[in-house]
Design a protein around this motif. Sequence first.
Motif, PDB file in Angstrom:
ATOM      1  N   ARG A  31       0.853  -1.198   0.000  1.00  0.00           N
ATOM      2  CA  ARG A  31       0.000   0.000   0.000  1.00  0.00           C
ATOM      3  C   ARG A  31       0.887   1.245   0.000  1.00  0.00           C
ATOM      4  O   ARG A  31       2.061   1.180   0.399  1.00  0.00           O
ATOM      5  N   THR A  32       0.293   2.367  -0.482  1.00  0.00           N
ATOM      6  CA  THR A  32       0.983   3.660  -0.462  1.00  0.00           C
ATOM      7  C   THR A  32       0.779   4.281   0.911  1.00  0.00           C
ATOM      8  O   THR A  32      -0.339   4.263   1.431  1.00  0.00           O
ATOM      9  N   ARG A  43       7.003   9.778   6.989  1.00  0.00           N
ATOM     10  CA  ARG A  43       6.854  10.799   8.037  1.00  0.00           C
ATOM     11  C   ARG A  43       8.156  11.516   8.381  1.00  0.00           C
ATOM     12  O   ARG A  43       8.157  12.568   8.994  1.00  0.00           O
ATOM     13  N   TYR A  59       7.126   5.384   9.998  1.00  0.00           N
ATOM     14  CA  TYR A  59       5.809   5.125   9.399  1.00  0.00           C
ATOM     15  C   TYR A  59       4.765   5.157  10.511  1.00  0.00           C
ATOM     16  O   TYR A  59       4.976   4.580  11.575  1.00  0.00           O
ATOM     17  N   THR A  92       0.721   4.494  11.685  1.00  0.00           N
ATOM     18  CA  THR A  92      -0.496   3.765  11.326  1.00  0.00           C
ATOM     19  C   THR A  92      -1.405   3.599  12.542  1.00  0.00           C
ATOM     20  O   THR A  92      -1.195   4.246  13.571  1.00  0.00           O
ATOM     21  N   ASN A 113      -2.223  -3.774   7.999  1.00  0.00           N
ATOM     22  CA  ASN A 113      -0.762  -3.675   7.907  1.00  0.00           C
ATOM     23  C   ASN A 113      -0.117  -3.747   9.290  1.00  0.00           C
ATOM     24  O   ASN A 113       0.953  -4.319   9.449  1.00  0.00           O
TER      25      ASN A 113
HETATM   26  C1  LIG Z   1      -1.380   9.033  -0.378  1.00  0.00           C
HETATM   27  C2  LIG Z   1      -1.716   8.012   0.676  1.00  0.00           C
HETATM   28  C3  LIG Z   1      -1.094   8.086   1.916  1.00  0.00           C
HETATM   29  C4  LIG Z   1      -1.412   7.152   2.919  1.00  0.00           C
HETATM   30  N1  LIG Z   1      -0.746   7.196   4.107  1.00  0.00           N
HETATM   31  C5  LIG Z   1      -1.008   6.257   5.063  1.00  0.00           C
HETATM   32  C6  LIG Z   1      -0.257   6.218   6.282  1.00  0.00           C
HETATM   33  O1  LIG Z   1       0.662   7.011   6.499  1.00  0.00           O
HETATM   34  N2  LIG Z   1      -0.589   5.272   7.193  1.00  0.00           N
HETATM   35  C7  LIG Z   1      -1.584   4.346   6.969  1.00  0.00           C
HETATM   36  O2  LIG Z   1      -1.827   3.513   7.859  1.00  0.00           O
HETATM   37  N3  LIG Z   1      -2.291   4.343   5.829  1.00  0.00           N
HETATM   38  C8  LIG Z   1      -2.010   5.278   4.868  1.00  0.00           C
HETATM   39  N4  LIG Z   1      -2.711   5.270   3.675  1.00  0.00           N
HETATM   40  C9  LIG Z   1      -3.734   4.233   3.488  1.00  0.00           C
HETATM   41  C10 LIG Z   1      -3.064   2.920   3.064  1.00  0.00           C
HETATM   42  O3  LIG Z   1      -2.630   2.997   1.709  1.00  0.00           O
HETATM   43  C11 LIG Z   1      -4.010   1.741   3.218  1.00  0.00           C
HETATM   44  O4  LIG Z   1      -5.170   1.959   2.460  1.00  0.00           O
HETATM   45  C12 LIG Z   1      -4.403   1.519   4.685  1.00  0.00           C
HETATM   46  O5  LIG Z   1      -3.254   1.608   5.511  1.00  0.00           O
HETATM   47  C13 LIG Z   1      -5.025   0.157   4.859  1.00  0.00           C
HETATM   48  O6  LIG Z   1      -4.138  -0.804   4.380  1.00  0.00           O
HETATM   49  P1  LIG Z   1      -4.130  -2.321   4.893  1.00  0.00           P
HETATM   50  O7  LIG Z   1      -5.542  -2.800   4.738  1.00  0.00           O
HETATM   51  O8  LIG Z   1      -3.178  -3.019   4.030  1.00  0.00           O
HETATM   52  O9  LIG Z   1      -3.702  -2.258   6.322  1.00  0.00           O
HETATM   53  C14 LIG Z   1      -2.392   6.171   2.673  1.00  0.00           C
HETATM   54  C15 LIG Z   1      -2.996   6.107   1.409  1.00  0.00           C
HETATM   55  C16 LIG Z   1      -2.637   7.000   0.427  1.00  0.00           C
HETATM   56  C17 LIG Z   1      -3.284   6.888  -0.931  1.00  0.00           C
END
Ligand SMILES: Cc1cc2nc3c(=O)[nH]c(=O)nc-3n(C[C@H](O)[C@H](O)[C@H](O)COP(=O)(O)O)c2cc1C
Length: 217
Positions: free
Chosen positions: A52-53, A57, A67, A69, A75
């Motif tokens: 995932r993107t 930080r 990172y 979350t 994740n």
């Molecule tokens: C531009 C962008 C930035 C993101 N930044 C974060 C982040 O810093 N931390 C996070 O947990 N998810 C972030 N997300 C969401 C994750 O891509 C992801 O959808 C979410 O963490 C759930 O993923 P998982 O189901 O694999 O845990 C971001 C998404 C985008 C598109």
Amino acid sequence: MSKSTVAHITNNPDEPVTFFKQITEAAKKQSTEDVIFMNLATIDEEFGVLNRTVVYRGLSDDNCIIYVTQRFTRNFKNIQANAKCGITFFLPNVVVPLQGQDPAIWQVRLIGATAEELPESQLDEWWNKELLSAQIRDHIFPCGQPVNYVELVEKHDRFLHDHLESKVPLQRPATYTAFKFRAQRWDFLKVGSGQIADRVQYRRLENGDWQSMHVST
Ligand SMILES: Cc1cc2nc3c(=O)[nH]c(=O)nc-3n(C[C@H](O)[C@H](O)[C@H](O)COP(=O)(O)O)c2cc1C
């Protein structure tokens, strides 16, 4: 006329993190956005690999990638079960001053990156830097769960209204957390238009020093 040249990474610093800072600082200066994104891959019991993107930080005091979350995300659960991750930065169209004047695509990979959760005592520092929208999401958005969109927006608007009325900073929820990553290898790739990429890889030696070398693309 068709042309082909080989990109060249020159005078790269001894420490990979110094090189990483040179590239990310140049990328930030040359972009209208102040944010750098990275791709995080974890091992998932159900799907095998899941990536995932996420937002990069910054660096910890000991120069590890940070990172942020939530403890209820997949994740987070993946990292708890297996701390080994892959991280990739894709930084297109960047001029890194010490690397010539032509814009290039840069890719930075942390290979064999091991995640370490930050202690509670360090989390407020990162929480206080979060945008209000991210803080609200962390309080009331249940990541990955099916939701009624209209109800969720109403919940958001109510929460925002109450928060603005209260004039009190939002407290860090217990689900908020952060990891830092220590890599076995850092891999830097540079490529310009009509070029074959050059790569420099840093490999961590047993004594903790870094050995760097060009590797074929
Ligand atoms: C531009 C962008 C930035 C993101 N930044 C974060 C982040 O810093 N931390 C996070 O947990 N998810 C972030 N997300 C969401 C994750 O891509 C992801 O959808 C979410 O963490 C759930 O993923 P998982 O189901 O694999 O845990 C971001 C998404 C985008 C598109």
